[in-house]
Motif scaffolding. Sequence first.
Motif, PDB file in Angstrom:
ATOM      1  N   HIS A 184      -6.922  33.423  50.243  1.00 53.11           N
ATOM      2  CA  HIS A 184      -5.299  33.176  50.001  1.00 53.11           C
ATOM      3  C   HIS A 184      -4.357  33.999  50.727  1.00 53.11           C
ATOM      4  CE1 HIS A 184      -6.642  36.144  46.861  1.00 53.11           C
ATOM      5  NE2 HIS A 184      -5.332  36.747  47.016  1.00 53.11           N
ATOM      6  N   GLU A 185      -5.000  35.048  51.107  1.00 54.15           N
ATOM      7  CA  GLU A 185      -3.863  36.150  51.855  1.00 54.15           C
ATOM      8  C   GLU A 185      -3.704  35.569  53.480  1.00 54.15           C
ATOM      9  OE1 GLU A 185      -2.460  38.526  50.917  1.00 54.15           O
ATOM     10  OE2 GLU A 185      -3.446  39.459  49.157  1.00 54.15           O
TER      11      GLU A 185
ATOM     12  N   PRO B 134      -0.632  29.933  54.621  1.00 53.13           N
ATOM     13  CA  PRO B 134       0.734  29.904  53.906  1.00 53.13           C
ATOM     14  C   PRO B 134       0.812  29.438  52.691  1.00 53.13           C
ATOM     15  CG  PRO B 134       0.327  27.986  55.193  1.00 53.13           C
ATOM     16  CD  PRO B 134      -0.876  28.829  55.449  1.00 53.13           C
ATOM     17  N   LEU B 135       2.087  30.211  52.039  1.00 59.07           N
ATOM     18  CA  LEU B 135       2.130  29.904  50.528  1.00 59.07           C
ATOM     19  C   LEU B 135       2.225  28.700  50.165  1.00 59.07           C
ATOM     20  CD1 LEU B 135       2.909  31.294  47.927  1.00 59.07           C
ATOM     21  CD2 LEU B 135       5.348  31.035  48.485  1.00 59.07           C
ATOM     22  N   GLU B 136       2.726  27.572  50.787  1.00 59.07           N
ATOM     23  CA  GLU B 136       2.555  26.169  50.343  1.00 59.07           C
ATOM     24  C   GLU B 136       1.366  25.723  50.373  1.00 59.07           C
ATOM     25  OE1 GLU B 136       3.729  26.202  54.850  1.00 59.07           O
ATOM     26  OE2 GLU B 136       4.117  27.387  53.146  1.00 59.07           O
TER      27      GLU B 136
ATOM     28  N   SER C 193      -1.350  27.630  49.393  1.00 57.84           N
ATOM     29  CA  SER C 193      -2.190  28.678  48.636  1.00 57.84           C
ATOM     30  C   SER C 193      -3.045  27.818  47.535  1.00 57.84           C
ATOM     31  CB  SER C 193      -1.265  29.558  48.055  1.00 57.84           C
ATOM     32  OG  SER C 193      -0.340  29.011  47.021  1.00 57.84           O
ATOM     33  N   ASP C 194      -2.611  26.633  47.082  1.00 60.54           N
ATOM     34  CA  ASP C 194      -3.410  26.074  45.797  1.00 60.54           C
ATOM     35  C   ASP C 194      -4.714  25.486  46.612  1.00 60.54           C
ATOM     36  OD1 ASP C 194      -1.297  26.575  44.157  1.00 60.54           O
ATOM     37  OD2 ASP C 194      -0.592  24.441  44.321  1.00 60.54           O
TER      38      ASP C 194
ATOM     39  N   HIS D 105      -0.628  25.381  60.965  1.00 60.04           N
ATOM     40  CA  HIS D 105       0.040  26.400  60.798  1.00 60.04           C
ATOM     41  C   HIS D 105       0.731  27.081  62.023  1.00 60.04           C
ATOM     42  CE1 HIS D 105       2.237  29.613  58.628  1.00 60.04           C
ATOM     43  NE2 HIS D 105       1.360  30.581  59.539  1.00 60.04           N
TER      44      HIS D 105
ATOM     45  N   ASN E  97      -1.670  39.716  58.010  1.00 60.52           N
ATOM     46  CA  ASN E  97      -2.593  39.306  57.095  1.00 60.52           C
ATOM     47  C   ASN E  97      -3.618  40.344  56.801  1.00 60.52           C
ATOM     48  OD1 ASN E  97      -0.811  36.879  56.857  1.00 60.52           O
ATOM     49  ND2 ASN E  97      -2.341  35.617  58.215  1.00 60.52           N
TER      50      ASN E  97
ATOM     51  N   SER F 266      -2.686  43.119  54.746  1.00 62.92           N
ATOM     52  CA  SER F 266      -2.201  42.790  53.411  1.00 62.92           C
ATOM     53  C   SER F 266      -3.508  42.418  52.778  1.00 62.92           C
ATOM     54  CB  SER F 266      -1.551  41.546  53.259  1.00 62.92           C
ATOM     55  OG  SER F 266      -0.121  41.734  53.781  1.00 62.92           O
TER      56      SER F 266
END
Length: 255
Positions: A38-39, A42-44, A46-47, A57, A122, A125
């Motif tokens: 998940h790191e 992209p946030l959109e 992440s699910d 991306h 990434n 993080s």
Amino acid sequence: MEPAALRDDMVASLEHELKGGLVRSESVSLALRTVPRHEFVPLEASDGAYSDQSFDHRGTRILAPSTVARLLEALDVRETDSVLVVGAGVGYTSAVLAEVVGEENVHAVDITRTIVYEARQNLSSAGYGGVFVDCRDGADGLPEYAPFDRILVEAAVIEPPRTLVEQLRSDGRLVLPLGGGTQKLAAVERTADGAPEIEREFGTLSLAPLLVDGEQSDTIERNRTDREDREFAERHAQTRRGWEHDWIDWDGYGL
């Protein structure tokens, strides 16, 4: 559900016979269960970070876990191997490799500068800041750090780049998709005279072609087809002047 549990489910699915047993080695299984995917998405998206799907991306593709598993099993890395990843992407594959061989042994290059910056961020993080990522033409490899025990190319080529083969150790392995439309995932070894030799094939695959300078995702004209279409249109325009329609024989219409 907690990310760790989602990763366990993801890997269990890849190990299952219905998936073809894509994950077979203990080292790859453990690495995939450890790296927080998940790191790297992209946030959109992440699910779906732990579903078996890829994401487009910023001009690159975040490979599906099943594809990453196939690449890594074909690569057959050993502990402490020195590894080069050509096509760093978002950094996920490099992170999984770092779990197997150690951060200091993973090197990655990508031709797109913005992707390099994102991969570095990434990896940092996610806890893999020791992985080396640089902006390079992938076909040139990373000669300063050669030779490598393993080289992984996450993009398709027609034939193994000779420069990459030359950066392998004598007992090393280069894994890459070979072909244009239909690609075959192949493991290539370096022969005694330095020439590439296909040692084994691992079925078909479909990855984007290895880009050359001028085709990066952060340039105005990335795609070679788009560029060729523009050049053709310009040449075509220069040959057409004045009245463009074909002459019509009106007599043939009985007028």
